[in-house]
Scaffold this motif. Structure first.
Motif, mmCIF file in Angstrom:
data_model
loop_
_atom_site.group_PDB
_atom_site.id
_atom_site.type_symbol
_atom_site.label_atom_id
_atom_site.label_comp_id
_atom_site.label_asym_id
_atom_site.label_seq_id
_atom_site.Cartn_x
_atom_site.Cartn_y
_atom_site.Cartn_z
ATOM 1 N N ASN A 130 0.829 -1.212 0.000
ATOM 2 C CA ASN A 130 0.000 0.000 0.000
ATOM 3 C C ASN A 130 0.863 1.262 0.000
ATOM 4 O OD1 ASN A 130 -3.053 -0.736 0.347
ATOM 5 N ND2 ASN A 130 -1.943 -2.163 1.676
ATOM 6 N N ILE A 131 2.065 1.156 -0.541
ATOM 7 C CA ILE A 131 2.962 2.311 -0.622
ATOM 8 C C ILE A 131 2.309 3.459 -1.395
ATOM 9 C CG2 ILE A 131 5.018 3.116 -1.886
ATOM 10 C CD1 ILE A 131 6.577 0.844 -0.724
ATOM 11 N N SER A 163 14.405 8.285 13.668
ATOM 12 C CA SER A 163 13.733 7.791 12.466
ATOM 13 C C SER A 163 12.641 6.780 12.793
ATOM 14 C CB SER A 163 14.753 7.141 11.526
ATOM 15 O OG SER A 163 15.691 8.089 11.066
ATOM 16 N N ALA A 164 12.730 6.158 13.980
ATOM 17 C CA ALA A 164 11.760 5.139 14.364
ATOM 18 C C ALA A 164 11.577 5.127 15.874
ATOM 19 C CB ALA A 164 12.213 3.759 13.883
ATOM 20 N N THR A 165 10.330 5.021 16.291
ATOM 21 C CA THR A 165 9.998 4.931 17.713
ATOM 22 C C THR A 165 9.059 3.753 17.919
ATOM 23 O OG1 THR A 165 10.208 7.332 18.009
ATOM 24 C CG2 THR A 165 8.973 6.127 19.686
ATOM 25 N N ILE A 166 9.356 2.935 18.924
ATOM 26 C CA ILE A 166 8.522 1.780 19.255
ATOM 27 C C ILE A 166 7.924 2.004 20.636
ATOM 28 C CG2 ILE A 166 8.471 -0.711 19.649
ATOM 29 C CD1 ILE A 166 10.868 -0.958 17.774
ATOM 30 N N SER A 167 6.607 1.868 20.737
ATOM 31 C CA SER A 167 5.949 2.008 22.032
ATOM 32 C C SER A 167 6.126 0.720 22.834
ATOM 33 C CB SER A 167 4.465 2.310 21.848
ATOM 34 O OG SER A 167 3.857 2.590 23.093
ATOM 35 N N LEU A 182 11.137 4.469 6.573
ATOM 36 C CA LEU A 182 10.422 3.200 6.517
ATOM 37 C C LEU A 182 10.301 2.704 5.082
ATOM 38 C CD1 LEU A 182 8.690 0.926 7.691
ATOM 39 C CD2 LEU A 182 6.720 2.465 7.577
ATOM 40 N N LYS A 183 9.998 3.586 4.165
ATOM 41 C CA LYS A 183 9.782 3.188 2.771
ATOM 42 C C LYS A 183 11.010 2.466 2.205
ATOM 43 C CE LYS A 183 8.427 5.126 -1.717
ATOM 44 N NZ LYS A 183 8.034 6.371 -2.429
ATOM 45 N N LYS A 184 12.184 2.977 2.517
ATOM 46 C CA LYS A 184 13.419 2.359 2.026
ATOM 47 C C LYS A 184 13.550 0.923 2.536
ATOM 48 C CE LYS A 184 17.311 3.659 3.918
ATOM 49 N NZ LYS A 184 17.926 2.408 4.461
ATOM 50 N N LYS A 191 12.361 -7.289 -1.546
ATOM 51 C CA LYS A 191 13.287 -7.930 -2.493
ATOM 52 C C LYS A 191 13.958 -9.166 -1.901
ATOM 53 C CE LYS A 191 14.456 -3.522 -4.725
ATOM 54 N NZ LYS A 191 15.552 -2.522 -4.929
ATOM 55 N N ASN A 192 13.805 -9.379 -0.599
ATOM 56 C CA ASN A 192 14.504 -10.474 0.089
ATOM 57 C C ASN A 192 13.644 -11.738 0.082
ATOM 58 O OD1 ASN A 192 15.906 -12.191 1.758
ATOM 59 N ND2 ASN A 192 15.893 -10.835 3.536
#
Length: 404
Positions: free
Chosen positions: A108-109, A146-150, A200-202, A209-210
């Motif tokens: 859903n990009i 760049s990223a936060t986890i609750s 995140l998109k990157k 691709k993996n």
């Protein structure tokens, strides 16, 4: 139109551990708390947090959620070009299924890109909690991360069920393990992630691709991010939160609503809950009733029996002399006379016939499936031929003893 933050709500899980309640509906569509559905919690959190663009990603029994959410009017978020609630089923993106949580966002990009967000909030659709996401967003922005986890601490004996992590004194995540056999920490991920979209998109594109990836945030994407050069931060949530992914946890979360020792309150004027209008008129949830002791009973119920320490949903009918204790009775259940129900969850639309007895134990909650019919077990009386045979056998035995 550029957004500061949009939400992507993962609601496609099958919920096998909630079977049979999920036999014909998605896990986030399971009823909770008298007249809500589980998905109402993250949706209401978004509305109350000022997040007005929400993509709901559905897959298993998707129609159960599409019917419930509709056009989003109940959450005051009717869909427009710029915001609102959008349903994003897997069949809309030309595939049979989403392969994992990260794959669902990857597919859903285009939807995310169309809203040009600075940040994307990833949510799970099967957790019970009230949370102001603005506090997490402020922490995320102020940390320049760049990223936060609750996260929140959980009992050590339950830590193996979660993704657990360690952090330094600046809240930077130093270690992360998804459902480890021997946890090194009891700081658990709540499945709530906040990312800069460009970051995140990157990672989503690389993960797609993996061929060896399971395309899951906890198993694949988060570990890859931690191995990179940019730091990830942990935001500690201080409040009530429960993953209701099992029958026992769903039952316990309902019992928490009735506990005097819990700070958790479902009905909170400062944090309103929203849900789709019911076919029957929505009444209030009564903490007490004439025949109910320590119960939450919806006004749209008929209660001729008695109830104790139970949550009883709208549309339920309970017959004369029926006794309900330590149980969850979901919507539109019909319970006959002289029924006994203890430590059980009765699924939506079930019919419990006169005289039936349904009892769980201290270690196990009994579940009746949605729309199941439960009849009282017949009293097995010996047939006349069996009685005659027993008399004959006893007479022969006595004669043998006397003659000996």
């Amino acid at each position: 139109m550029k957004n500061n933050c949009i939400a992507m709500l993962l609601a496609g899980g099958e919920g096998r551990r909630l079977s049979p309640l999920t036999s014909k509906q998605a896990k986030p569509a399971v009823p909770f708390g008298g007249h809500y559905r589980i998905i109402d919690f993250p949706l209401s959190n978004c509305v109350n947090s000022g997040i007005n663009t929400i993509g709901v990603l559905t897959q298993y029994e998707a129609e159960s959620l599409h019917e419930h959410i509709g056009e989003g009017e109940a959450w005051k978020l009717p869909r427009t070009d710029d915001n609102g609630i959008s349903m994003l089923p897997s069949y809309n993106v030309g595939v049979d299924e989403y392969l994992g949580t990260a794959d669902a966002i990857f597919k859903n990009i285009d939807y995310v890109d169309a809203h040009e967000p600075e940040n994307v909030l990833i949510l799970s659709g099967d957790h019970i909690y009230h949370m102001d996401y603005r506090e997490m967003l402020d922490f995320h922005v102020n940390s320049s991360t760049s990223a936060t986890i609750s996260v929140m601490p959980v009992p050590w004996e339950e830590a193996h069920r979660f993704g657990v992590m360690s952090r330094d004194d600046q809240s930077r995540i130093t270690e992360f393990a998804e459902k480890p056999a021997k946890p090194a920490s009891n700081l658990a991920s709540m499945g709530i992630y906040l990312f800069k979209w460009s970051f995140l998109k990157k990672y989503l594109i690389d993960d797609a691709k993996n061929p060896n990836s399971s395309h899951d945030f906890g198993k694949d994407v988060i570990p890859k991010m931690l191995a990179g050069t940019e730091s990830l931060h942990a935001f500690e949530f201080k409040g009530y939160w429960r993953d209701v992914g099992t029958i026992h946890s769903l039952w316990e979360a309902h019992m928490d609503l009735l506990s005097n020792s819990s700070d958790w309150q479902l009905m909170n004027e400062e944090w309103p809950m929203y849900t789709r209008d019911l076919r029957t008129k929505i009444g209030s949830l009564k903490p007490q009733a004439k025949q109910g002791k320590n119960c939450m009973i919806h006004d749209g119920c008929s209660l001729e029996g008695t109830a104790e320490s139970s949550v009883i949903f709208n549309g339920t009918e309970i017959g004369r002399n029926a006794k309900i204790k330590d149980s969850v009775i979901m919507p539109n259940v019909k319970i006959g006379r002289n029924v006994i129900i203890e430590r059980a969850i009765i699924g939506e639309g079930a019919i419990i016939k006169d005289g039936a007895v349904i009892k769980g134990s201290t270690s196990e909650i009994t579940v009746v499936a949605p729309n199941e019919i439960v009849a009282a077990k017949p009293i097995l009386r010996p047939q006349p031929s069996r009685l005659l045979k027993e008399v004959y056998d006893n007479t022969a035995r006595l004669r043998a003893e006397v003659s000996s």
